[in-house]
Design an enzyme around this catalytic site. Structure first.
Site, PDB file in Angstrom:
ATOM      1  N   ASP A  94     -29.333  29.865   9.872  1.00 40.37           N
ATOM      2  CA  ASP A  94     -28.869  28.625   9.242  1.00 40.37           C
ATOM      3  C   ASP A  94     -29.674  27.385   9.619  1.00 40.37           C
ATOM      4  O   ASP A  94     -29.550  26.347   8.973  1.00 40.37           O
ATOM      5  CB  ASP A  94     -27.400  28.356   9.610  1.00 40.37           C
ATOM      6  CG  ASP A  94     -26.459  29.358   8.976  1.00 40.37           C
ATOM      7  OD1 ASP A  94     -26.885  30.069   8.048  1.00 40.37           O
ATOM      8  OD2 ASP A  94     -25.303  29.437   9.413  1.00 40.37           O
ATOM      9  N   GLY A 111     -23.842  35.623  14.134  1.00 38.39           N
ATOM     10  CA  GLY A 111     -24.686  36.269  13.123  1.00 38.39           C
ATOM     11  C   GLY A 111     -26.076  36.551  13.672  1.00 38.39           C
ATOM     12  O   GLY A 111     -26.676  35.688  14.299  1.00 38.39           O
ATOM     13  N   MET A 144     -27.029  32.244   1.803  1.00 36.16           N
ATOM     14  CA  MET A 144     -26.161  32.019   2.961  1.00 36.16           C
ATOM     15  C   MET A 144     -26.194  30.555   3.401  1.00 36.16           C
ATOM     16  O   MET A 144     -27.131  29.828   3.083  1.00 36.16           O
ATOM     17  CB  MET A 144     -26.559  32.939   4.102  1.00 36.16           C
ATOM     18  CG  MET A 144     -25.880  34.288   3.989  1.00 36.16           C
ATOM     19  SD  MET A 144     -25.987  35.232   5.506  1.00 36.16           S
ATOM     20  CE  MET A 144     -24.679  36.420   5.187  1.00 36.16           C
ATOM     21  N   GLY A 145     -25.196  30.205   4.168  1.00 36.19           N
ATOM     22  CA  GLY A 145     -25.071  28.834   4.659  1.00 36.19           C
ATOM     23  C   GLY A 145     -23.682  28.332   4.352  1.00 36.19           C
ATOM     24  O   GLY A 145     -23.416  27.832   3.262  1.00 36.19           O
ATOM     25  N   ARG A 160     -30.185  38.308   6.270  1.00 33.03           N
ATOM     26  CA  ARG A 160     -30.141  38.361   7.738  1.00 33.03           C
ATOM     27  C   ARG A 160     -31.011  39.474   8.312  1.00 33.03           C
ATOM     28  O   ARG A 160     -31.236  39.540   9.522  1.00 33.03           O
ATOM     29  CB  ARG A 160     -28.693  38.539   8.201  1.00 33.03           C
ATOM     30  CG  ARG A 160     -27.855  37.297   8.085  1.00 33.03           C
ATOM     31  CD  ARG A 160     -27.241  36.924   9.416  1.00 33.03           C
ATOM     32  NE  ARG A 160     -26.330  37.928   9.868  1.00 33.03           N
ATOM     33  CZ  ARG A 160     -24.996  37.852   9.741  1.00 33.03           C
ATOM     34  NH1 ARG A 160     -24.443  36.806   9.176  1.00 33.03           N
ATOM     35  NH2 ARG A 160     -24.236  38.799  10.192  1.00 33.03           N
ATOM     36  N   ARG A 217     -31.836  33.160 -19.713  1.00 33.44           N
ATOM     37  CA  ARG A 217     -30.494  32.983 -19.159  1.00 33.44           C
ATOM     38  C   ARG A 217     -30.488  31.943 -18.045  1.00 33.44           C
ATOM     39  O   ARG A 217     -31.517  31.644 -17.446  1.00 33.44           O
ATOM     40  CB  ARG A 217     -30.016  34.301 -18.539  1.00 33.44           C
ATOM     41  CG  ARG A 217     -29.517  35.288 -19.556  1.00 33.44           C
ATOM     42  CD  ARG A 217     -29.288  36.616 -18.882  1.00 33.44           C
ATOM     43  NE  ARG A 217     -28.587  37.524 -19.767  1.00 33.44           N
ATOM     44  CZ  ARG A 217     -28.515  38.833 -19.567  1.00 33.44           C
ATOM     45  NH1 ARG A 217     -29.122  39.381 -18.525  1.00 33.44           N
ATOM     46  NH2 ARG A 217     -27.843  39.595 -20.397  1.00 33.44           N
ATOM     47  N   ALA A 266     -39.059  38.683  25.318  1.00 33.32           N
ATOM     48  CA  ALA A 266     -39.708  37.637  26.116  1.00 33.32           C
ATOM     49  C   ALA A 266     -38.884  37.310  27.354  1.00 33.32           C
ATOM     50  O   ALA A 266     -39.432  37.143  28.453  1.00 33.32           O
ATOM     51  CB  ALA A 266     -39.906  36.387  25.253  1.00 33.32           C
TER      52      ALA A 266
HETATM   53  O1  F6P Z   1     -24.361  31.991  10.856  1.00 32.29           O
HETATM   54  C1  F6P Z   1     -25.160  32.821  10.130  1.00 32.29           C
HETATM   55  C2  F6P Z   1     -24.453  33.316   8.899  1.00 32.29           C
HETATM   56  O2  F6P Z   1     -25.293  34.242   8.266  1.00 32.29           O
HETATM   57  C3  F6P Z   1     -24.007  32.215   7.913  1.00 32.29           C
HETATM   58  O3  F6P Z   1     -25.045  31.769   7.068  1.00 32.29           O
HETATM   59  C4  F6P Z   1     -22.908  32.921   7.170  1.00 32.29           C
HETATM   60  O4  F6P Z   1     -22.014  31.984   6.631  1.00 32.29           O
HETATM   61  C5  F6P Z   1     -22.266  33.746   8.245  1.00 32.29           C
HETATM   62  O5  F6P Z   1     -23.242  33.986   9.226  1.00 32.29           O
HETATM   63  C6  F6P Z   1     -21.712  35.058   7.764  1.00 32.29           C
HETATM   64  O6  F6P Z   1     -21.064  35.677   8.824  1.00 32.29           O
HETATM   65  P1  F6P Z   1     -20.554  37.192   8.815  1.00 32.29           P
HETATM   66  O7  F6P Z   1     -21.750  38.077   8.875  1.00 32.29           O
HETATM   67  O8  F6P Z   1     -19.688  37.292  10.019  1.00 32.29           O
HETATM   68  O9  F6P Z   1     -19.827  37.364   7.523  1.00 32.29           O
END
Ligand code: F6P
Length: 328
Positions: free
Chosen positions: A137, A20, A179-180, A262, A172, A31
């Protein structure tokens, strides 16, 4: 041992980004390239991570190749996940390709999967590798932070601040999935930073009964909105929202923030972290210290064996987790 003993001077290094992507990876690439040139080493960029390596997608990089990228999200080298490379045969093929292209050492930027692959390649073939921690992560050992994690948290916070407005106005419950898969790092950071009422992470058990009891009690006291952050690996936001509505009879909605976390312009912290780590990786290569991962611990450059760097639990997980619940 043959490979290392045969190298008198590292003339050319390869660099790839794998798994990822994370904001700041480009700053690390820049760098590495510029520091390598300062040390009379050439640099080949390997496109699309290990997958591209196995397809010999290799391009020479020059000073200009990395102009104007320090502020850009994603990775100019592209990235991918490779099934073929995950086998020992795949790694043997990769080493042959690296040797064929006269690449004396390889810098890999990525997360746990990337590190596991590089570590095994080093273990099996003694191929000179150095790892740079790049993942949103923040789940690698040997470093306090990984490239991309700061920006990802800020991006999620930006979104959650907006959700707070509507959650409060419409009274609500909102379940926000971040993510994670195996790591609750983003979840606890953003829950704390956003002032969320609760957080659910893969590393700790989760009790629906207790959560719904707290929501109902809060509602009796006049509390009108909730934000609950869940890490993707701990549960699916839509299912949690449905269950909470059934158990509390209160209206809920869910949001999956997904890959938005991301992308985007890397924060200052991620650029600086990435730049320091990229430079440190080249320094290790210059000193012929291989099979290592660079990191920053308490603001100082840190080096550990790659094999020991592949995973860690966020060191403040329990503190942040408790604090979120205390501040509800
Ligand atoms: O490892 C980084 C990450 O963004 C995780 O948080 C997530 O579970 C995973 O990659 C998602 O992967 P992909 O983009 O392959 O679905």
């Amino acid at each position: 041992m043959g490979l290392l003993s045969g190298i008198s001077k590292i003339k050319k290094i390869g660099i790839l980004t794998s798994g990822g992507d994370g904001p700041g990876m480009n700053a690390a690439v820049r760098a590495v390239v510029r520091c390598a040139f300062k040390n009379d080493m050439e640099v080949d960029g390997i496109m699309r991570g290990y997958a591209g390596l196995l397809k010999e997608e290799i391009v020479p990089l020059n000073h200009r190749s990395v102009s104007n990228i320090i502020n850009r999200g994603g990775t100019i080298l592209k990235t991918a996940r490779s099934k073929e490379f995950s086998t020992d045969e795949g790694k043997a093929k990769a080493v042959e390709i690296l040797k064929k292209h006269k690449i004396d050492a390889l810098i890999v930027i990525g997360g746990d999967g990337t590190y596991r692959g590089a570590s095994r390649m080093y273990e099996l073939f003694n191929y000179p590798v150095v790892g740079v921690p790049g993942t949103i992560d923040n789940d690698l050992n040997g470093t306090d932070e990984t490239i991309g994690c700061y920006t990802a948290v800020n991006t999620a916070l930006d979104a959650i601040d907006k959700i707070r407005d509507t959650a409060h106005s419409m009274e609500r419950i909102f379940i926000i999935e971040v993510m994670g898969n195996k790591s609750g790092y983003i979840a606890v950071e953003v829950a704390l930073g956003a002032g969320a009422e609760d957080v659910i992470v893969p590393e700790r058990p989760f009790d629906y009964e207790k959560m719904c009891h707290d929501i109902k009690e809060g509602n009796k006291r006049g509390k009108i909105s909730w934000m609950i952050v869940v890490a993707e690996g701990a549960g699916k936001a839509h299912e949690i929202a449905k269950t909470i509505t059934t158990m509390t009879n209160l209206e809920s909605r869910f949001v999956v923030l997904g890959h938005v976390q991301r992308g985007g312009t890397p924060s200052g912290q991620d650029r600086i972290l990435a730049t320091r780590l990229g430079a440190a990786a080249v320094q290790l290569i210059k000193e012929k210290k291989f099979g290592k991962a660079v990191g920053i611990v308490q603001d100082e450059i840190n080096v550990i064996d790659l094999k020991d760097a592949t995973s860690k639990e966020f060191k403040h997980l329990d503190e942040f987790y408790r604090l979120v619940k205390t501040l509800t």
